[in-house]
Design a protein around this motif. Structure first.
Motif, PDB file in Angstrom:
ATOM      1  N   PHE A  69       0.854  -1.198   0.000  1.00 48.10           N
ATOM      2  CA  PHE A  69       0.000   0.000   0.000  1.00 48.10           C
ATOM      3  C   PHE A  69       0.884   1.240   0.000  1.00 48.10           C
ATOM      4  O   PHE A  69       2.084   1.176   0.298  1.00 48.10           O
ATOM      5  CB  PHE A  69      -0.948   0.026   1.206  1.00 48.10           C
ATOM      6  CG  PHE A  69      -0.270  -0.028   2.547  1.00 48.10           C
ATOM      7  CD1 PHE A  69       0.250   1.118   3.145  1.00 48.10           C
ATOM      8  CD2 PHE A  69      -0.155  -1.236   3.242  1.00 48.10           C
ATOM      9  CE1 PHE A  69       0.870   1.072   4.384  1.00 48.10           C
ATOM     10  CE2 PHE A  69       0.465  -1.292   4.484  1.00 48.10           C
ATOM     11  CZ  PHE A  69       0.981  -0.140   5.053  1.00 48.10           C
ATOM     12  N   ASP A  70       0.277   2.377  -0.358  1.00 45.79           N
ATOM     13  CA  ASP A  70       0.931   3.682  -0.311  1.00 45.79           C
ATOM     14  C   ASP A  70       0.118   4.625   0.561  1.00 45.79           C
ATOM     15  O   ASP A  70      -1.124   4.533   0.601  1.00 45.79           O
ATOM     16  CB  ASP A  70       1.051   4.296  -1.710  1.00 45.79           C
ATOM     17  CG  ASP A  70       2.047   3.551  -2.593  1.00 45.79           C
ATOM     18  OD1 ASP A  70       3.044   3.045  -2.044  1.00 45.79           O
ATOM     19  OD2 ASP A  70       1.812   3.463  -3.811  1.00 45.79           O
ATOM     20  N   VAL A  71       0.803   5.544   1.234  1.00 46.08           N
ATOM     21  CA  VAL A  71       0.150   6.586   2.019  1.00 46.08           C
ATOM     22  C   VAL A  71       0.630   7.929   1.483  1.00 46.08           C
ATOM     23  O   VAL A  71       1.830   8.223   1.538  1.00 46.08           O
ATOM     24  CB  VAL A  71       0.474   6.474   3.522  1.00 46.08           C
ATOM     25  CG1 VAL A  71      -0.377   7.455   4.319  1.00 46.08           C
ATOM     26  CG2 VAL A  71       0.259   5.051   4.028  1.00 46.08           C
TER      27      VAL A  71
ATOM     28  N   THR B 134      -5.374  10.138   4.304  1.00 50.79           N
ATOM     29  CA  THR B 134      -5.530   9.112   5.336  1.00 50.79           C
ATOM     30  C   THR B 134      -5.843   7.776   4.682  1.00 50.79           C
ATOM     31  O   THR B 134      -6.787   7.669   3.895  1.00 50.79           O
ATOM     32  CB  THR B 134      -6.656   9.470   6.310  1.00 50.79           C
ATOM     33  OG1 THR B 134      -6.336  10.689   6.979  1.00 50.79           O
ATOM     34  CG2 THR B 134      -6.846   8.383   7.353  1.00 50.79           C
ATOM     35  N   LEU B 135      -5.039   6.779   5.018  1.00 50.72           N
ATOM     36  CA  LEU B 135      -5.299   5.413   4.584  1.00 50.72           C
ATOM     37  C   LEU B 135      -5.938   4.669   5.742  1.00 50.72           C
ATOM     38  O   LEU B 135      -5.386   4.613   6.843  1.00 50.72           O
ATOM     39  CB  LEU B 135      -4.004   4.715   4.172  1.00 50.72           C
ATOM     40  CG  LEU B 135      -4.129   3.204   3.900  1.00 50.72           C
ATOM     41  CD1 LEU B 135      -4.942   2.956   2.637  1.00 50.72           C
ATOM     42  CD2 LEU B 135      -2.760   2.542   3.807  1.00 50.72           C
TER      43      LEU B 135
ATOM     44  N   VAL C  48      -2.205   6.882   8.864  1.00 50.19           N
ATOM     45  CA  VAL C  48      -2.698   5.503   8.715  1.00 50.19           C
ATOM     46  C   VAL C  48      -3.604   5.237   9.908  1.00 50.19           C
ATOM     47  O   VAL C  48      -3.151   5.267  11.055  1.00 50.19           O
ATOM     48  CB  VAL C  48      -1.552   4.480   8.678  1.00 50.19           C
ATOM     49  CG1 VAL C  48      -2.119   3.059   8.660  1.00 50.19           C
ATOM     50  CG2 VAL C  48      -0.669   4.708   7.467  1.00 50.19           C
TER      51      VAL C  48
ATOM     52  N   ALA D 194     -11.077   8.215   6.426  1.00 53.59           N
ATOM     53  CA  ALA D 194     -10.160   7.741   5.391  1.00 53.59           C
ATOM     54  C   ALA D 194     -10.489   8.284   4.005  1.00 53.59           C
ATOM     55  O   ALA D 194     -11.644   8.563   3.680  1.00 53.59           O
ATOM     56  CB  ALA D 194     -10.156   6.214   5.357  1.00 53.59           C
TER      57      ALA D 194
ATOM     58  N   ASP E 105      -8.671   6.486   1.392  1.00 53.61           N
ATOM     59  CA  ASP E 105      -8.543   5.175   0.748  1.00 53.61           C
ATOM     60  C   ASP E 105      -8.570   4.094   1.827  1.00 53.61           C
ATOM     61  O   ASP E 105      -8.266   4.356   2.991  1.00 53.61           O
ATOM     62  CB  ASP E 105      -7.239   5.079  -0.046  1.00 53.61           C
ATOM     63  CG  ASP E 105      -7.166   6.117  -1.147  1.00 53.61           C
ATOM     64  OD1 ASP E 105      -7.875   5.974  -2.152  1.00 53.61           O
ATOM     65  OD2 ASP E 105      -6.391   7.091  -0.982  1.00 53.61           O
TER      66      ASP E 105
ATOM     67  N   THR F  74      -7.705  -0.124   2.813  1.00 57.16           N
ATOM     68  CA  THR F  74      -7.173  -1.463   2.579  1.00 57.16           C
ATOM     69  C   THR F  74      -7.871  -2.404   3.555  1.00 57.16           C
ATOM     70  O   THR F  74      -7.794  -2.208   4.770  1.00 57.16           O
ATOM     71  CB  THR F  74      -5.651  -1.512   2.807  1.00 57.16           C
ATOM     72  OG1 THR F  74      -4.995  -0.746   1.784  1.00 57.16           O
ATOM     73  CG2 THR F  74      -5.139  -2.936   2.758  1.00 57.16           C
TER      74      THR F  74
ATOM     75  N   GLN G  78      -8.684  -3.098  -1.938  1.00 57.51           N
ATOM     76  CA  GLN G  78      -8.043  -1.795  -1.790  1.00 57.51           C
ATOM     77  C   GLN G  78      -8.682  -0.840  -2.783  1.00 57.51           C
ATOM     78  O   GLN G  78      -8.656  -1.075  -3.989  1.00 57.51           O
ATOM     79  CB  GLN G  78      -6.532  -1.897  -2.040  1.00 57.51           C
ATOM     80  CG  GLN G  78      -5.808  -2.741  -0.998  1.00 57.51           C
ATOM     81  CD  GLN G  78      -4.324  -2.882  -1.268  1.00 57.51           C
ATOM     82  OE1 GLN G  78      -3.924  -3.460  -2.268  1.00 57.51           O
ATOM     83  NE2 GLN G  78      -3.492  -2.349  -0.369  1.00 57.51           N
TER      84      GLN G  78
END
Length: 543
Positions: free
Chosen positions: A26-28, A33-34, A212, A225, A227, A229, A239
């Protein structure tokens, strides 16, 4: 497009022969906010701890890559396999952490000031005076009243919400690039939860921090959030942007998490016969505690002139924030707390004034299920022995064989195989432990079951199954419930009548349908507004 603040690729964690985290990536992004969501045991915390170099499990082997930096002028740092010196520089300096229980995260022997200034002196080379000035700014930024006094306070002198605000101040002290929030609101009231969510969003806008946010509740994730996961058994099963997850979930597991969320407006329990007799009647309950303070002895007025009743086969929902007196009411009814004044009767029998054998017989008719099944069950006692204990004390089964057979019946009643009698608490999941606690409470064949935040610590999907179980048991056994909670969505699902408490007093006491359709008091409306809505914030704000 700028490089992500944190980029994780093919992260794997193996302990012994078991792979706990399986190829998660994953990317942040900066200012974003993930949300990482899943049930207990899905690998949420393990994934983030491994990705940030904070995992310290014996025998754990972490592979893959986790790169911090690359955004703005930040230095790129590989966290998987990094040296202890590198991690000490990163933790607190470039990555801030807010964990679920601030009571165990904060040092009880240090003042709030010292716990904030510690990282400033270590990572920013500030003098004590500079660090103290910065600490005061942070305490003001996180919204604590009387900041100067709070700086000199110890953790035990603060409420749960205030302690969590201190944790956020500590996490943001060095202007980190990344903030890790691991279930930061799970142990808080819904109103405090809403305040913490809004606080983190405001601070994110002010500081530009990437976040996160780990949670088992998609309702909370929907409010924070950009995005998401979704993890299941250590693997990322879905995701996507938050709106896509809510509107077009691709996986059955994601749909299960969405459908398990309690929502205000859900259908309540079927109505109870209006002619059902009153089982419990409480009049003018008053409870006071003598406490020691720095200036001498003081009295806490925990419950103030409380009056209510519960009919057979019905549920009274007792709702309010922490400190409102809910659990004190349960303690008074079960003999754990001595009331100062008032009366209570169960089927005409006095609850408060009895002693000896009469008290023992009465206590069998009122059972209590606590919030945390792990701490309420003896870790050295098998599940079957825990359930059998009330049978022996109250002589409710004949002989060892009769008790064993009754234990099996009780386990089956709560949806567990009879073989679970041989298991210890640590060998059970959270939902299974709570079912054992319910079976133990039912062993005494009670008329009234008091459920004190009994589903608050469970995953939403497990909570939904336990609530269904309680509803089935009520129908089968014609039980009466005193259901204590702070989440009005859960209270609505379970309750026929609702009593809202604040500062020990009744604020509103009405049939559940009437209260939820047209709440009369501002405090009730505030509690309702704090429940995460069915739609994510992005759908409402148009973000």
């Amino acid at each position: 497009m700028a490089d992500p603040v944190l980029s994780v690729r093919d992260l794997r964690v193996r302990i012994g022969r078991r792979e706990i985290v399986r190829g998660v990536s994953f990317d942040v992004e900066r200012d974003a906010t993930l949300g990482i969501v899943g049930e207990s045991g899905s690998g949420k915390s393990m994934t983030v701890l491994a990705a940030t170099g904070l995992l310290d499990a014996p025998g754990a082997v972490v592979t893959g890559t986790s790169t911090l930096g690359g955004a703005s002028d930040a230095v790129s740092t590989q966290l998987v396999g990094a040296s202890p010196r590198t991690l000490r520089e990163v933790h607190g300096g470039r990555i801030g952490f807010v964990f679920q229980d601030p009571g165990t995260s904060l040092n009880p022997l240090l003042t709030v000031e010292r716990q904030i200034t510690e990282s400033l002196e270590a990572h920013r080379n500030m003098t004590r005076r500079q660090a103290t000035d910065r600490a005061l700014e942070l305490i003001e930024a996180v919204g604590l009243p009387d900041p100067q006094t709070r700086l000199n306070s110890y953790p035990h002198q603060l409420s749960g919400g205030q302690r969590q605000r201190v944790m956020i101040a500590i996490a943001l002290a060095c202007d980190p690039e990344l903030l890790i929030a691991d279930e930061p609101t799970t142990a808080l009231d819904v109103t405090t939860q809403a305040q913490i969510i809004e606080l983190v969003r405001e601070l994110q806008r002010d500081f530009g921090t990437a976040v996160v946010w780990i949670s088992h509740d998609l309702g909370v994730i929907g409010q924070v959030a950009d995005d998401v996961t979704v993890l299941q058994d250590g693997q990322a099963v879905e995701q996507a942007p938050i709106l896509d997850v809510f509107d077009r979930p691709q996986q059955p597991y994601t749909r299960e998490l969405l459908e398990s969320r309690p929502l205000v407006g859900d259908q309540g329990p079927p109505p109870v016969d209006s002619d059902a007799p009153v089982l419990l009647r409480v009049d003018g309950l008053d409870v006071r505690f003598a406490v020691s303070t720095p200036v001498g002895r003081s009295t806490v007025h925990a419950v103030k002139d409380l009056t209510f009743q519960i009919r057979r086969g019905s549920t009274l929902g007792l709702v309010g924030e922490s400190g409102s007196g809910k659990s004190t009411v349960a303690g008074a009814l079960t003999g754990l707390v001595e009331p100062h004044a008032g009366s209570a009767s169960l089927d005409g029998s006095d609850v408060f004034g009895v002693r000896g054998a009469a008290a023992k017989a009465l206590r069998r008719r009122i059972s209590l299920v606590f919030q945390d099944p792990y701490s309420s069950l003896n870790p050295r006692m098998r599940a079957g022995a825990a359930i059998e204990e009330p049978l022996r004390v109250h002589r409710l089964a004949n002989g060892k064989h009769g008790r064993r057979k009754r234990v099996e019946e009780l386990l089956e009643l709560v949806g567990l195989p009879g073989g679970f009698a041989s298991r210890y608490p640590h060998e059970l999941s959270g939902g299974q432990r709570q079912r054992v606690s319910i079976a133990r409470a039912l062993a005494g064949e009670p008329d009234l079951l008091i459920l004190d935040e009994s589903t608050a610590s469970l995953d939403v999907s497990v909570q939904a199954r336990v609530l269904d179980l309680l509803a089935d048991l009520q129908r089968e056994l014609h039980l009466a419930y005193l259901f204590i909670g702070h989440d009005l969505a859960v209270i609505q699902r379970m309750s026929h009548d609702v009593l809202v408490m604040r500062d020990g007093a009744a604020v509103e006491y009405r049939p559940a349908a009437e209260l939820f359709d047209s709440p009369e008091q501002d405090y009730t409306r505030e509690l309702l507004a704090a429940v995460p809505p069915s739609r994510p914030r992005a759908a409402v704000s148009g973000d």
